[in-house]
Design a protein around this motif. Sequence first.
Motif, PDB file in Angstrom:
ATOM      1  N   THR A   1      -3.703  -0.757 -22.894  1.00 38.19           N
ATOM      2  CA  THR A   1      -2.586  -0.828 -23.770  1.00 38.19           C
ATOM      3  C   THR A   1      -2.345   0.015 -24.984  1.00 38.19           C
ATOM      4  N   LYS A   2      -3.534  -0.023 -25.712  1.00 39.82           N
ATOM      5  CA  LYS A   2      -3.606   0.360 -27.205  1.00 39.82           C
ATOM      6  C   LYS A   2      -3.587   2.016 -26.899  1.00 39.82           C
ATOM      7  N   ILE A   3      -4.447   2.470 -25.728  1.00 39.70           N
ATOM      8  CA  ILE A   3      -4.424   3.995 -25.590  1.00 39.70           C
ATOM      9  C   ILE A   3      -3.053   4.592 -25.259  1.00 39.70           C
ATOM     10  N   ASP A   4      -2.193   3.525 -24.620  1.00 37.85           N
ATOM     11  CA  ASP A   4      -0.861   3.953 -24.124  1.00 37.85           C
ATOM     12  C   ASP A   4       0.146   3.824 -25.138  1.00 37.85           C
ATOM     13  N   ILE A   5      -0.319   2.970 -26.194  1.00 39.13           N
ATOM     14  CA  ILE A   5       0.637   3.192 -27.473  1.00 39.13           C
ATOM     15  C   ILE A   5       0.484   4.385 -28.204  1.00 39.13           C
ATOM     16  N   LEU A   6      -0.663   4.772 -28.431  1.00 40.06           N
ATOM     17  CA  LEU A   6      -1.068   6.077 -29.152  1.00 40.06           C
ATOM     18  C   LEU A   6      -0.567   7.373 -28.455  1.00 40.06           C
ATOM     19  N   ALA A   7      -0.906   7.263 -27.001  1.00 44.76           N
ATOM     20  CA  ALA A   7      -0.308   8.557 -26.246  1.00 44.76           C
ATOM     21  C   ALA A   7       1.040   8.732 -26.390  1.00 44.76           C
ATOM     22  N   ILE A   8       1.812   7.679 -26.250  1.00 46.18           N
ATOM     23  CA  ILE A   8       3.269   7.768 -26.419  1.00 46.18           C
ATOM     24  C   ILE A   8       3.654   8.214 -27.862  1.00 46.18           C
ATOM     25  N   SER A   9       3.302   7.685 -28.818  1.00 50.11           N
ATOM     26  CA  SER A   9       3.328   7.843 -30.100  1.00 50.11           C
ATOM     27  C   SER A   9       2.840   9.352 -30.444  1.00 50.11           C
TER      28      SER A   9
END
Length: 301
Positions: free
Chosen positions: A215-223
């Motif tokens: 989930t944290k990796i997805d957050i940073l990828a989206i940002s």
Amino acid sequence: MANQNYSKLVRSASLLATCTAILLLMIKSVAYLMTGAVSILASQVDSLMDIGMSLINLFAVRYALRPPDNEHRFGHGKVEPVAGLIQAAFICGTAIILFYTGVASIWAPKPLTQSGIGIVVMLISTVATLLLVLYQLYVVRQTHNSVIKADSLHYSIDILMNLAVVAALVLDEFGWRWADGVFTIAIAVYVLHSAWQIGIDAFNHLLDRELDEATKIDILAISQGVEGVAGTHDLRTRQAGHIKFIQLHLELEDDLTLIHAHQIGVEVEKRLMARWPQADILVHLDPLSVVGDDVRSEYYY
């Protein structure tokens, strides 16, 4: 609309669990009176515990869905892991009772009566519990609700418990009197292990444990996929009930106007909200010139 669907699903799952537990308690009580099997008594006690837990869960889910107010600005979601700890305590109590009845049965085994009726009742209980668990798993996939997830785990254990009782009754028909007590003790050990898992998960939620790595990796990828974002750092996450809390710093070019920088931040929030509609998101804007290498190296994203 998404919030209404979430509320409808978790409420229906908790209400269905309560009704199912009451039904199972009634039919298991009849089965125990007719057979005298302590394994059925153990399952009956577990159903009584289920009713208590389901009522607690029903209250917890309704309370957690309340919107934030002046005294609870971050919402009421933490009541869910509190309910999880209570649930774990209930399950531990169940395990202790099961262990005691199992030992008593091995020490002084008694012949069972009308085992066939007991087998039929436990098979009916297994089917009813299986249907409940299937619906709970559907709700968990849609909502990721921790209370329903813990309840689903417990009722999954109940399925194994019911099958173990059936096995004990069948073996008793062949004269293996000890099977009733041995299966009851085995169930108790497994139930205690499950209580530990539920308790640890609830405890981690209360301590604001970070969201999972994916989930944290997805957050940073989206940002970082938003145009104008040169980098990110200082990501912090936690979860309370159904709400994910996300905080991070965005690294932007020094020469951007304030309005342009603000628009980039809003776009990041919009994209994160599109991915997690129930999230509470806070972004901080940093000029690249004030972000030193020591800040970047501190975080591994």
